[in-house]
Structures are given as C-alpha cells and as structure tokens.
Design a protein around this motif. Structure first.
Motif, PDB file in Angstrom:
ATOM      1  N   SER A 136       0.832  -1.209   0.000  1.00 56.12           N
ATOM      2  CA  SER A 136       0.000   0.000   0.000  1.00 56.12           C
ATOM      3  C   SER A 136       0.865   1.257   0.000  1.00 56.12           C
ATOM      4  O   SER A 136       0.519   2.265  -0.632  1.00 56.12           O
ATOM      5  N   THR A 137       1.998   1.204   0.686  1.00 53.15           N
ATOM      6  CA  THR A 137       2.928   2.336   0.681  1.00 53.15           C
ATOM      7  C   THR A 137       3.532   2.520  -0.702  1.00 53.15           C
ATOM      8  O   THR A 137       3.656   3.648  -1.197  1.00 53.15           O
ATOM      9  N   ALA A 138       3.899   1.417  -1.343  1.00 55.97           N
ATOM     10  CA  ALA A 138       4.472   1.486  -2.691  1.00 55.97           C
ATOM     11  C   ALA A 138       3.477   2.110  -3.667  1.00 55.97           C
ATOM     12  O   ALA A 138       3.841   2.967  -4.484  1.00 55.97           O
ATOM     13  N   VAL A 139       2.224   1.692  -3.578  1.00 59.54           N
ATOM     14  CA  VAL A 139       1.194   2.234  -4.468  1.00 59.54           C
ATOM     15  C   VAL A 139       1.021   3.728  -4.231  1.00 59.54           C
ATOM     16  O   VAL A 139       0.938   4.523  -5.173  1.00 59.54           O
ATOM     17  N   ARG A 140       0.983   4.109  -2.979  1.00 54.35           N
ATOM     18  CA  ARG A 140       0.781   5.522  -2.637  1.00 54.35           C
ATOM     19  C   ARG A 140       1.946   6.382  -3.137  1.00 54.35           C
ATOM     20  O   ARG A 140       1.747   7.463  -3.683  1.00 54.35           O
ATOM     21  N   ASN A 141       3.158   5.902  -2.947  1.00 51.70           N
ATOM     22  CA  ASN A 141       4.313   6.660  -3.421  1.00 51.70           C
ATOM     23  C   ASN A 141       4.376   6.689  -4.943  1.00 51.70           C
ATOM     24  O   ASN A 141       4.798   7.686  -5.539  1.00 51.70           O
ATOM     25  N   TRP A 142       3.961   5.614  -5.576  1.00 50.64           N
ATOM     26  CA  TRP A 142       3.890   5.564  -7.043  1.00 50.64           C
ATOM     27  C   TRP A 142       2.871   6.584  -7.554  1.00 50.64           C
ATOM     28  O   TRP A 142       3.139   7.312  -8.514  1.00 50.64           O
ATOM     29  N   LEU A 143       1.729   6.662  -6.893  1.00 52.03           N
ATOM     30  CA  LEU A 143       0.726   7.654  -7.269  1.00 52.03           C
ATOM     31  C   LEU A 143       1.247   9.073  -7.053  1.00 52.03           C
ATOM     32  O   LEU A 143       0.846  10.009  -7.751  1.00 52.03           O
ATOM     33  N   GLY A 144       2.133   9.232  -6.082  1.00 48.75           N
ATOM     34  CA  GLY A 144       2.688  10.547  -5.784  1.00 48.75           C
ATOM     35  C   GLY A 144       3.702  11.034  -6.795  1.00 48.75           C
ATOM     36  O   GLY A 144       4.061  12.212  -6.804  1.00 48.75           O
ATOM     37  N   LEU A 145       4.178  10.137  -7.654  1.00 45.62           N
ATOM     38  CA  LEU A 145       5.103  10.530  -8.714  1.00 45.62           C
ATOM     39  C   LEU A 145       4.324  11.030  -9.923  1.00 45.62           C
ATOM     40  O   LEU A 145       3.289  10.471 -10.280  1.00 45.62           O
ATOM     41  N   ALA A 146       4.814  12.080 -10.547  1.00 43.16           N
ATOM     42  CA  ALA A 146       4.226  12.511 -11.815  1.00 43.16           C
ATOM     43  C   ALA A 146       4.559  11.458 -12.868  1.00 43.16           C
ATOM     44  O   ALA A 146       5.593  10.790 -12.781  1.00 43.16           O
ATOM     45  N   PRO A 147       3.696  11.263 -13.865  1.00 40.02           N
ATOM     46  CA  PRO A 147       3.975  10.254 -14.891  1.00 40.02           C
ATOM     47  C   PRO A 147       5.351  10.378 -15.523  1.00 40.02           C
ATOM     48  O   PRO A 147       6.013   9.371 -15.776  1.00 40.02           O
ATOM     49  N   GLU A 148       5.796  11.615 -15.783  1.00 43.04           N
ATOM     50  CA  GLU A 148       7.110  11.751 -16.411  1.00 43.04           C
ATOM     51  C   GLU A 148       8.218  11.274 -15.487  1.00 43.04           C
ATOM     52  O   GLU A 148       9.264  10.806 -15.955  1.00 43.04           O
ATOM     53  N   GLU A 149       8.021  11.342 -14.163  1.00 47.40           N
ATOM     54  CA  GLU A 149       8.995  10.808 -13.211  1.00 47.40           C
ATOM     55  C   GLU A 149       8.993   9.280 -13.266  1.00 47.40           C
ATOM     56  O   GLU A 149      10.047   8.639 -13.176  1.00 47.40           O
TER      57      GLU A 149
END
Length: 215
Positions: A136-149
């Motif tokens: 769940s932390t991985a998903v949240r941090n992934w969502l926190g990245l902009a697509p270009e990141e």
C-alpha cells in the motif's frame, strides 16, 4: 487533445488500456493466469510489434526475445493488491483524454499503451520482492510521482536491470523497491502533485495526449 483528434482516436481500434495498434505497435502486455492461487505468476512483457492473436490463442512472450520480452514476474497475490489502484489511475488518465477506459481480466492477456505500461512495470518492480504489508505504501508513493517521473525511473532501471530474472533485486531495481516502499506520501502532497501534472501536461484545454507521447 483536440476534438478532431478525440473523434479520430475513437474511430480506431482500442485495446486494453489505451493501446491503439494503428498509432504505434509498441505496447506492454499483462498475462494473467487462470489459476487463482496467490503463488501463480502474472507476467508483464514489452512488445514492439503487434500481431493479432488467433482465436483461443495467446500472444507469445519470452524471457529473451527483445520484441516480446517479459520485464517482470509477480505473484498473483501481489498483483491482486495493485490491480484496482492501477486500473483507477490509468482510467482517470484515459477519461481525461476522452477515450475508452480499460479493465483487467480475471484471466487472459491485456494490452497496455506503452507509457502506461512503463509506469505499471515500475510499480511491479517495486513490489516483486517487498514485504506484502508495504504494498500500500508502494502504491501511494507511485501515485505521488508525476507520470514523467515514472517514465524516467523506468528508463533508468530498464537500461541496467530490466531483465525479468537477471535484473531482479539488483542495482536500480533494488533502489526502486526501497524508494517506493518507504515514507508514504501525504494526502496533501499527493493531490498537489496530481494537480500539477494535470495543469502542466493536460493544460486547461486538455492538449496533452498519451498518443502523442514518444516515451
């Protein structure tokens, strides 16, 4: 995306999550097993040539064929933990472009537009060997990245440790796991990053399109 472009896109054959073979044959493919066992393998592969599969046949994938190469293998139990979140994120983006949304099959193969595919593989790399409680932390941090990141991280990781088996747990691949499974992003930061992306890439007139991306 202009109204004419949206109409043109809608007339073309769209598969899975945003994949339009007429525009680009470069795509990713998620192969979901018929077995519901948590240890069954879900494979995500990268393809550079589209071949329409025959009736009741699957698209070929390989560990070593660069034109149909498996990039990551995750256990079904881990896949089930990210399936809904990735579907929601990708469909949010597709809706903003005015195109048909997608869904994961219970079993079978689902094509994914190449930019979204890179983002999906990045998340799968992060969770392939992590403690399930950290997903769940991985998903949240992934969502926190902009697509270009996400695209940049995929490119850097793929260049050195992109092989599904040989690159597992090494170098950039290992660093991605630690980066995304630690220190969950806050709700405020998540909303701010998403709003910033919508303004900078979509623009107020929705000018950005996945289908114009060279990523």
């Amino acid at each position: 995306m202009s109204q004419n472009s949206k109409k043109d896109t809608k007339r073309r054959k769209l598969l899975g999550f945003g994949f339009i073979p007429e525009l680009s044959e470069h795509y990713f493919l998620v192969t979901i097993p018929t077995s519901r066992a948590k240890g069954a393998d879900v494979l995500i592969s990268e393809h550079f040539e589209w071949r329409e599969p025959g009736k009741d046949k699957q698209i070929d994938i390989s560990l070593n064929d660069e034109n149909a190469q498996v990039k990551v293998i995750v256990r079904r139990g881990l896949w089930d933990e990210i399936a809904e979140e990735t579907k929601a994120e990708f469909n949010r983006r597709l809706r903003s472009l005015g195109v048909k949304t997608g869904k994961w099959l219970k079993a079978g193969q689902v094509p994914v537009e190449r930019s979204l595919g890179k983002e999906l593989v990045l998340l799968a790399w992060a969770i392939e060997d992590c403690d399930p409680v950290l997903i769940s932390t991985a998903v949240r941090n992934w969502l926190g990245l902009a697509p270009e990141e996400r695209w940049w991280l995929y490119t850097m990781t793929n260049a050195s440790t992109g092989h599904a088996v040989n690159g597992r747990g090494k170098g950039w691949r290992k660093a991605v796991r630690f980066a995304l499974t630690e220190n969950p992003i806050s709700d405020t930061a998540l909303k701010r990053r998403r709003d910033e992306f919508n303004l900078s890439f979509l623009g107020r007139n929705g000018s950005y399109s996945l289908f114009d991306s060279t990523g």
